[in-house]
Design a protein around this motif. Structure first.
Motif, PDB file in Angstrom:
ATOM      1  N   LEU A  73     -96.183  41.148   1.367  1.00 55.48           N
ATOM      2  CA  LEU A  73     -96.381  42.120   0.287  1.00 55.48           C
ATOM      3  C   LEU A  73     -97.791  42.067  -0.282  1.00 55.48           C
ATOM      4  N   GLY A  74     -98.374  40.902  -0.290  1.00 53.05           N
ATOM      5  CA  GLY A  74     -99.698  40.735  -0.890  1.00 53.05           C
ATOM      6  C   GLY A  74     -99.820  39.347  -1.482  1.00 53.05           C
ATOM      7  N   THR A  75    -100.644  39.262  -2.517  1.00 50.41           N
ATOM      8  CA  THR A  75    -100.910  37.966  -3.137  1.00 50.41           C
ATOM      9  C   THR A  75    -100.130  37.824  -4.437  1.00 50.41           C
ATOM     10  N   ALA A  76     -99.431  36.724  -4.547  1.00 53.01           N
ATOM     11  CA  ALA A  76     -98.776  36.322  -5.791  1.00 53.01           C
ATOM     12  C   ALA A  76     -99.574  35.140  -6.329  1.00 53.01           C
ATOM     13  N   GLU A  77     -99.264  34.719  -7.540  1.00 53.41           N
ATOM     14  CA  GLU A  77     -99.968  33.568  -8.124  1.00 53.41           C
ATOM     15  C   GLU A  77     -98.990  32.616  -8.782  1.00 53.41           C
ATOM     16  N   PHE A  78     -99.319  31.343  -8.672  1.00 56.07           N
ATOM     17  CA  PHE A  78     -98.646  30.328  -9.466  1.00 56.07           C
ATOM     18  C   PHE A  78     -99.521  30.133 -10.707  1.00 56.07           C
ATOM     19  N   PRO A  79     -99.001  30.453 -11.897  1.00 51.26           N
ATOM     20  CA  PRO A  79     -99.828  30.299 -13.094  1.00 51.26           C
ATOM     21  C   PRO A  79    -100.180  28.832 -13.346  1.00 51.26           C
ATOM     22  N   PRO A  80    -101.242  28.598 -14.129  1.00 49.11           N
ATOM     23  CA  PRO A  80    -101.621  27.212 -14.433  1.00 49.11           C
ATOM     24  C   PRO A  80    -100.495  26.499 -15.173  1.00 49.11           C
ATOM     25  N   CYS A  81    -100.360  25.237 -14.907  1.00 47.35           N
ATOM     26  CA  CYS A  81     -99.286  24.444 -15.509  1.00 47.35           C
ATOM     27  C   CYS A  81     -99.778  23.627 -16.697  1.00 47.35           C
ATOM     28  N   ASP A  83     -99.844  20.346 -17.078  1.00 47.35           N
ATOM     29  CA  ASP A  83     -98.990  19.228 -17.460  1.00 47.35           C
ATOM     30  C   ASP A  83     -99.765  17.918 -17.533  1.00 47.35           C
ATOM     31  N   THR A  84    -101.090  18.004 -17.352  1.00 51.19           N
ATOM     32  CA  THR A  84    -101.961  16.845 -17.511  1.00 51.19           C
ATOM     33  C   THR A  84    -102.988  17.182 -18.590  1.00 51.19           C
ATOM     34  N   PRO A  85    -102.613  17.032 -19.858  1.00 49.32           N
ATOM     35  CA  PRO A  85    -103.536  17.393 -20.930  1.00 49.32           C
ATOM     36  C   PRO A  85    -104.778  16.510 -20.945  1.00 49.32           C
ATOM     37  N   ASN A  86    -105.845  17.081 -21.419  1.00 50.47           N
ATOM     38  CA  ASN A  86    -107.113  16.376 -21.598  1.00 50.47           C
ATOM     39  C   ASN A  86    -107.693  15.843 -20.300  1.00 50.47           C
ATOM     40  N   ASP A  87    -107.363  16.478 -19.161  1.00 51.42           N
ATOM     41  CA  ASP A  87    -107.940  15.987 -17.918  1.00 51.42           C
ATOM     42  C   ASP A  87    -109.326  16.572 -17.661  1.00 51.42           C
ATOM     43  N   GLY A  88    -109.739  17.526 -18.481  1.00 51.55           N
ATOM     44  CA  GLY A  88    -111.086  18.063 -18.396  1.00 51.55           C
ATOM     45  C   GLY A  88    -111.250  19.200 -17.413  1.00 51.55           C
ATOM     46  N   ASP A  89    -110.296  19.370 -16.506  1.00 47.73           N
ATOM     47  CA  ASP A  89    -110.400  20.447 -15.530  1.00 47.73           C
ATOM     48  C   ASP A  89    -109.701  21.693 -16.067  1.00 47.73           C
ATOM     49  N   PRO A  90    -110.384  22.834 -16.051  1.00 47.91           N
ATOM     50  CA  PRO A  90    -109.707  24.058 -16.485  1.00 47.91           C
ATOM     51  C   PRO A  90    -108.651  24.448 -15.459  1.00 47.91           C
ATOM     52  N   GLU A  91    -107.496  24.816 -15.938  1.00 49.01           N
ATOM     53  CA  GLU A  91    -106.412  25.208 -15.052  1.00 49.01           C
ATOM     54  C   GLU A  91    -106.584  26.667 -14.663  1.00 49.01           C
ATOM     55  N   LEU A  92    -106.515  26.941 -13.374  1.00 52.06           N
ATOM     56  CA  LEU A  92    -106.630  28.303 -12.866  1.00 52.06           C
ATOM     57  C   LEU A  92    -105.373  28.656 -12.088  1.00 52.06           C
ATOM     58  N   PRO A  93    -105.029  29.960 -12.028  1.00 51.51           N
ATOM     59  CA  PRO A  93    -103.878  30.348 -11.212  1.00 51.51           C
ATOM     60  C   PRO A  93    -104.140  30.011  -9.748  1.00 51.51           C
ATOM     61  N   GLU A  94    -103.083  29.658  -9.034  1.00 54.62           N
ATOM     62  CA  GLU A  94    -103.200  29.323  -7.614  1.00 54.62           C
ATOM     63  C   GLU A  94    -102.606  30.465  -6.791  1.00 54.62           C
ATOM     64  N   PRO A  95    -103.422  31.100  -5.962  1.00 53.80           N
ATOM     65  CA  PRO A  95    -102.898  32.216  -5.168  1.00 53.80           C
ATOM     66  C   PRO A  95    -101.965  31.722  -4.061  1.00 53.80           C
ATOM     67  N   THR A  96    -100.998  32.557  -3.725  1.00 55.30           N
ATOM     68  CA  THR A  96    -100.080  32.303  -2.631  1.00 55.30           C
ATOM     69  C   THR A  96     -99.681  33.657  -2.045  1.00 55.30           C
ATOM     70  N   THR A  97     -99.006  33.652  -0.947  1.00 49.38           N
ATOM     71  CA  THR A  97     -98.596  34.898  -0.316  1.00 49.38           C
ATOM     72  C   THR A  97     -97.194  35.280  -0.777  1.00 49.38           C
ATOM     73  N   ALA A  98     -97.025  36.566  -1.082  1.00 47.28           N
ATOM     74  CA  ALA A  98     -95.717  37.100  -1.454  1.00 47.28           C
ATOM     75  C   ALA A  98     -95.136  37.822  -0.247  1.00 47.28           C
ATOM     76  N   TYR A  99     -93.875  37.543   0.040  1.00 44.26           N
ATOM     77  CA  TYR A  99     -93.175  38.168   1.154  1.00 44.26           C
ATOM     78  C   TYR A  99     -91.949  38.908   0.626  1.00 44.26           C
ATOM     79  N   ALA A 100     -91.614  40.000   1.272  1.00 43.56           N
ATOM     80  CA  ALA A 100     -90.380  40.711   0.943  1.00 43.56           C
ATOM     81  C   ALA A 100     -89.194  39.873   1.410  1.00 43.56           C
ATOM     82  N   VAL A 101     -88.067  40.090   0.769  1.00 44.57           N
ATOM     83  CA  VAL A 101     -86.812  39.486   1.189  1.00 44.57           C
ATOM     84  C   VAL A 101     -85.943  40.636   1.679  1.00 44.57           C
ATOM     85  N   ASP A 102     -85.512  40.574   2.934  1.00 41.39           N
ATOM     86  CA  ASP A 102     -84.722  41.662   3.506  1.00 41.39           C
ATOM     87  C   ASP A 102     -83.488  41.949   2.650  1.00 41.39           C
ATOM     88  N   GLY A 103     -83.322  43.237   2.330  1.00 38.79           N
ATOM     89  CA  GLY A 103     -82.156  43.671   1.570  1.00 38.79           C
ATOM     90  C   GLY A 103     -82.302  43.523   0.062  1.00 38.79           C
TER      91      GLY A 103
END
Length: 142
Positions: A73-81, A83-103
């Motif tokens: 279908l295209g690109t879906a995203e896993f939103p930032p989580c 769950d590691t506060p104060n780690d200094g790294d900005p959380e960014l969405p992680e792209p993944t592939t979206a697929y149709a489910v038959d039916g």
């Protein structure tokens, strides 16, 4: 005129017995602060499995469910989580592939993953927390 002085009710208690509650509070504060400092920066794995696609939020459908992966279908995203506060790294969405489910209408459920052989079924939850009927049908069929 006679003036009577009365001592506070706990004035006759020893200094040690008056300090005991205070020292207990100090110890508890120390324990809480120590626990907060030692867990800082550690992941606790508290994030739910969520994917977004075309403005909709999908959550993991638990259990073993047999379904057939359809077209990409295209690109879906896993939103930032974060769950590691104060780690200094900005959380960014992680792209993944979206697929149709038959039916199943993609507005109800999709499969997400890096390849069609390694996907997870995710579905949109209704306002009452239930799954769309077509996803429920997949669960009953399994």
């Amino acid at each position: 005129m006679r003036v009577a002085l009365s001592l506070p009710r706990d004035a006759d208690r020893s200094a040690r017995s008056r300090l005991l509650p205070l020292s207990s509070v100090i110890v508890m504060v120390g324990v809480v602060l120590t626990a907060a400092c030692t867990t800082e920066g550690q992941a606790d794995g508290s994030c739910a499995f969520i994917a977004t696609y075309e403005g909709r939020t999908y959550t993991d459908v638990s259990g073993h469910i047999d379904f057939t992966v359809g077209n990409t279908l295209g690109t879906a995203e896993f939103p930032p989580c974060n769950d590691t506060p104060n780690d200094g790294d900005p959380e960014l969405p992680e792209p993944t592939t979206a697929y149709a489910v038959d039916g199943v209408d993609p507005r109800s459920a999709i499969a997400v993953g890096s390849t069609p052989d390694d996907v997870t079924l995710v579905a949109v939850q209704r306002p009452d927390g239930s799954l769309p009927p077509e996803v429920e049908a997949l669960i009953r069929k399994a």
